[in-house]
Write a protein that holds these residues in place. Structure first.
Motif, PDB file in Angstrom:
ATOM      1  N   VAL A   1       2.246  -2.400  -8.180  1.00  0.00           N
ATOM      2  CA  VAL A   1       3.049  -3.345  -7.489  1.00  0.00           C
ATOM      3  C   VAL A   1       2.420  -4.697  -7.190  1.00  0.00           C
ATOM      4  O   VAL A   1       2.868  -5.715  -7.781  1.00  0.00           O
ATOM      5  CB  VAL A   1       3.443  -2.726  -5.892  1.00  0.00           C
ATOM      6  CG1 VAL A   1       3.815  -4.160  -5.161  1.00  0.00           C
ATOM      7  CG2 VAL A   1       4.266  -1.824  -6.081  1.00  0.00           C
ATOM      8  N   VAL A   2       1.179  -4.743  -7.325  1.00  0.00           N
ATOM      9  CA  VAL A   2       0.107  -5.759  -7.290  1.00  0.00           C
ATOM     10  C   VAL A   2       0.323  -6.396  -8.603  1.00  0.00           C
ATOM     11  O   VAL A   2       0.378  -7.820  -8.723  1.00  0.00           O
ATOM     12  CB  VAL A   2      -1.376  -5.541  -6.640  1.00  0.00           C
ATOM     13  CG1 VAL A   2      -2.412  -6.600  -6.898  1.00  0.00           C
ATOM     14  CG2 VAL A   2      -1.260  -4.989  -5.267  1.00  0.00           C
TER      15      VAL A   2
ATOM     16  N   VAL B   1       0.883   3.430  -7.590  1.00  0.00           N
ATOM     17  CA  VAL B   1       1.719   2.521  -7.130  1.00  0.00           C
ATOM     18  C   VAL B   1       1.259   1.165  -6.702  1.00  0.00           C
ATOM     19  O   VAL B   1       1.894   0.312  -6.943  1.00  0.00           O
ATOM     20  CB  VAL B   1       2.641   3.546  -5.741  1.00  0.00           C
ATOM     21  CG1 VAL B   1       3.478   2.350  -5.368  1.00  0.00           C
ATOM     22  CG2 VAL B   1       3.195   4.705  -6.440  1.00  0.00           C
ATOM     23  N   TRP B   2       0.354   1.335  -5.591  1.00  0.00           N
ATOM     24  CA  TRP B   2      -0.143   0.038  -5.352  1.00  0.00           C
ATOM     25  C   TRP B   2      -0.400  -1.198  -6.475  1.00  0.00           C
ATOM     26  O   TRP B   2      -0.420  -2.144  -6.394  1.00  0.00           O
ATOM     27  CB  TRP B   2      -1.380   0.191  -4.350  1.00  0.00           C
ATOM     28  CG  TRP B   2      -1.905  -1.127  -3.703  1.00  0.00           C
ATOM     29  CD1 TRP B   2      -3.159  -1.539  -4.124  1.00  0.00           C
ATOM     30  CD2 TRP B   2      -1.434  -1.985  -2.720  1.00  0.00           C
ATOM     31  NE1 TRP B   2      -3.371  -2.764  -3.663  1.00  0.00           N
ATOM     32  CE2 TRP B   2      -2.256  -2.986  -2.906  1.00  0.00           C
ATOM     33  CE3 TRP B   2      -0.160  -2.005  -2.334  1.00  0.00           C
ATOM     34  CZ2 TRP B   2      -1.824  -4.108  -1.928  1.00  0.00           C
ATOM     35  CZ3 TRP B   2       0.013  -3.293  -1.404  1.00  0.00           C
ATOM     36  CH2 TRP B   2      -0.791  -4.105  -1.215  1.00  0.00           C
ATOM     37  N   ASP B   3      -1.307  -0.614  -7.352  1.00  0.00           N
ATOM     38  CA  ASP B   3      -1.867  -1.392  -8.560  1.00  0.00           C
ATOM     39  C   ASP B   3      -0.670  -1.933  -9.355  1.00  0.00           C
ATOM     40  O   ASP B   3      -0.712  -2.857  -9.660  1.00  0.00           O
ATOM     41  CB  ASP B   3      -2.725  -0.279  -9.241  1.00  0.00           C
ATOM     42  CG  ASP B   3      -4.006  -0.096  -8.827  1.00  0.00           C
ATOM     43  OD1 ASP B   3      -4.430  -0.580  -7.750  1.00  0.00           O
ATOM     44  OD2 ASP B   3      -4.736   0.759  -9.413  1.00  0.00           O
TER      45      ASP B   3
ATOM     46  N   SER C   1       0.794 -10.649   0.960  1.00  0.00           N
ATOM     47  CA  SER C   1       0.988 -10.259   2.507  1.00  0.00           C
ATOM     48  C   SER C   1       0.849 -11.493   3.366  1.00  0.00           C
ATOM     49  O   SER C   1       1.774 -11.319   4.292  1.00  0.00           O
ATOM     50  CB  SER C   1      -0.708  -9.727   2.705  1.00  0.00           C
ATOM     51  OG  SER C   1      -0.554  -8.554   1.991  1.00  0.00           O
TER      52      SER C   1
ATOM     53  N   SER D   1       3.388   8.535   8.060  1.00  0.00           N
ATOM     54  CA  SER D   1       3.198   7.153   8.376  1.00  0.00           C
ATOM     55  C   SER D   1       3.307   6.938   9.881  1.00  0.00           C
ATOM     56  O   SER D   1       3.110   5.667  10.294  1.00  0.00           O
ATOM     57  CB  SER D   1       4.231   6.483   7.475  1.00  0.00           C
ATOM     58  OG  SER D   1       5.403   6.644   7.901  1.00  0.00           O
TER      59      SER D   1
ATOM     60  N   ALA E   1      -2.599 -10.054  -3.899  1.00  0.00           N
ATOM     61  CA  ALA E   1      -2.115  -9.168  -2.931  1.00  0.00           C
ATOM     62  C   ALA E   1      -2.377  -9.865  -1.391  1.00  0.00           C
ATOM     63  O   ALA E   1      -1.358  -9.956  -0.692  1.00  0.00           O
ATOM     64  CB  ALA E   1      -2.844  -7.826  -2.979  1.00  0.00           C
TER      65      ALA E   1
ATOM     66  N   ALA F   1      -0.989   6.983  -4.675  1.00  0.00           N
ATOM     67  CA  ALA F   1      -1.234   5.811  -3.866  1.00  0.00           C
ATOM     68  C   ALA F   1      -1.712   4.783  -4.589  1.00  0.00           C
ATOM     69  O   ALA F   1      -1.063   3.556  -4.499  1.00  0.00           O
ATOM     70  CB  ALA F   1      -1.630   5.982  -2.549  1.00  0.00           C
ATOM     71  N   ASP F   2      -2.785   4.682  -5.268  1.00  0.00           N
ATOM     72  CA  ASP F   2      -3.391   3.659  -6.000  1.00  0.00           C
ATOM     73  C   ASP F   2      -2.678   3.173  -7.164  1.00  0.00           C
ATOM     74  O   ASP F   2      -2.531   2.144  -7.419  1.00  0.00           O
ATOM     75  CB  ASP F   2      -4.840   4.174  -6.162  1.00  0.00           C
ATOM     76  CG  ASP F   2      -5.805   4.446  -5.203  1.00  0.00           C
ATOM     77  OD1 ASP F   2      -5.601   3.723  -3.885  1.00  0.00           O
ATOM     78  OD2 ASP F   2      -7.020   4.930  -5.556  1.00  0.00           O
TER      79      ASP F   2
ATOM     80  N   VAL G   1       8.387  -1.363  -6.820  1.00  0.00           N
ATOM     81  CA  VAL G   1       8.391  -0.276  -5.916  1.00  0.00           C
ATOM     82  C   VAL G   1       9.353   0.633  -6.412  1.00  0.00           C
ATOM     83  O   VAL G   1       9.471   1.872  -6.559  1.00  0.00           O
ATOM     84  CB  VAL G   1       8.563  -0.783  -4.481  1.00  0.00           C
ATOM     85  CG1 VAL G   1       8.963   0.408  -3.661  1.00  0.00           C
ATOM     86  CG2 VAL G   1       7.378  -1.304  -3.912  1.00  0.00           C
TER      87      VAL G   1
ATOM     88  N   HIS H   1       8.236  -7.455  -6.130  1.00  0.00           N
ATOM     89  CA  HIS H   1       7.684  -6.330  -5.267  1.00  0.00           C
ATOM     90  C   HIS H   1       8.901  -5.467  -5.355  1.00  0.00           C
ATOM     91  O   HIS H   1       8.517  -3.870  -5.566  1.00  0.00           O
ATOM     92  CB  HIS H   1       7.505  -6.863  -4.052  1.00  0.00           C
ATOM     93  CG  HIS H   1       7.207  -5.815  -2.762  1.00  0.00           C
ATOM     94  ND1 HIS H   1       8.194  -5.187  -2.310  1.00  0.00           N
ATOM     95  CD2 HIS H   1       6.198  -4.957  -2.381  1.00  0.00           C
ATOM     96  CE1 HIS H   1       7.808  -4.425  -1.422  1.00  0.00           C
ATOM     97  NE2 HIS H   1       6.500  -4.247  -1.629  1.00  0.00           N
TER      98      HIS H   1
END
Length: 141
Positions: free
Chosen positions: A27-28, A23-25, A43, A140, A39, A20-21, A117, A113
């Motif tokens: 994307v950001v 993917v998030w990193d 948002s 989720s 980020a 998860a980290d 992703v 983004h």
């Protein structure tokens, strides 16, 4: 009291957090490289664009983001200084609006983004992608 995680459970938990980290990193970083937005900037801009069609009450924005009012207010002040949003109204009911620069930044950021992703998450599917995504959707909800 329940027992601590087993070694295998802990390995899976750590793998989940790292994935998860990661993917998030990615994307950001992609959004930042393409647009210079953080980020939190992304948002705010995407929520105002998507949920409000370009304008949104500040309290609804705080609710949508799950942010404290003070955090959102500081973020909006910085974004207003950079010309990405404007605010109007009164202290009790602010309206947050995208400026033309903010709307353009949101469009460019959404494209970055989407590319990130796809590259980091959607193309990295396991053999049984349908089962993987069913599990993700269950988690989720």
């Amino acid at each position: 009291m329940t027992d601590a995680l087993t070694e295998e459970e802990m390995r899976r938990w750590v793998a989940w957090k790292r994935a998860a980290d990661s993917v998030w990193d990615a994307v950001v970083a992609a959004i930042g490289a393409a647009t210079g937005l953080s980020a939190p900037d992304f948002s705010v801009l995407t929520r105002v664009a998507e949920e409000g069609g370009g304008s949104l009450r500040q309290q609804r924005l705080a609710d949508e983001l799950g942010w404290e009012r003070s955090r959102l207010s500081r973020q909006l002040e910085r974004m207003e200084q950079r010309g990405l949003i404007s605010r109007s109204g009164s202290r009790t009911e602010w309206l947050v609006e995208l400026t033309p620069d903010g709307a353009a930044a949101a469009r460019h950021a959404r494209a970055a983004h989407a590319d990130a992703v796809r590259a980091t998450l959607l193309r990295a599917a396991p053999e049984d992608a349908a089962a993987f995504w069913r599990t993700i959707e269950q988690l989720s909800s």
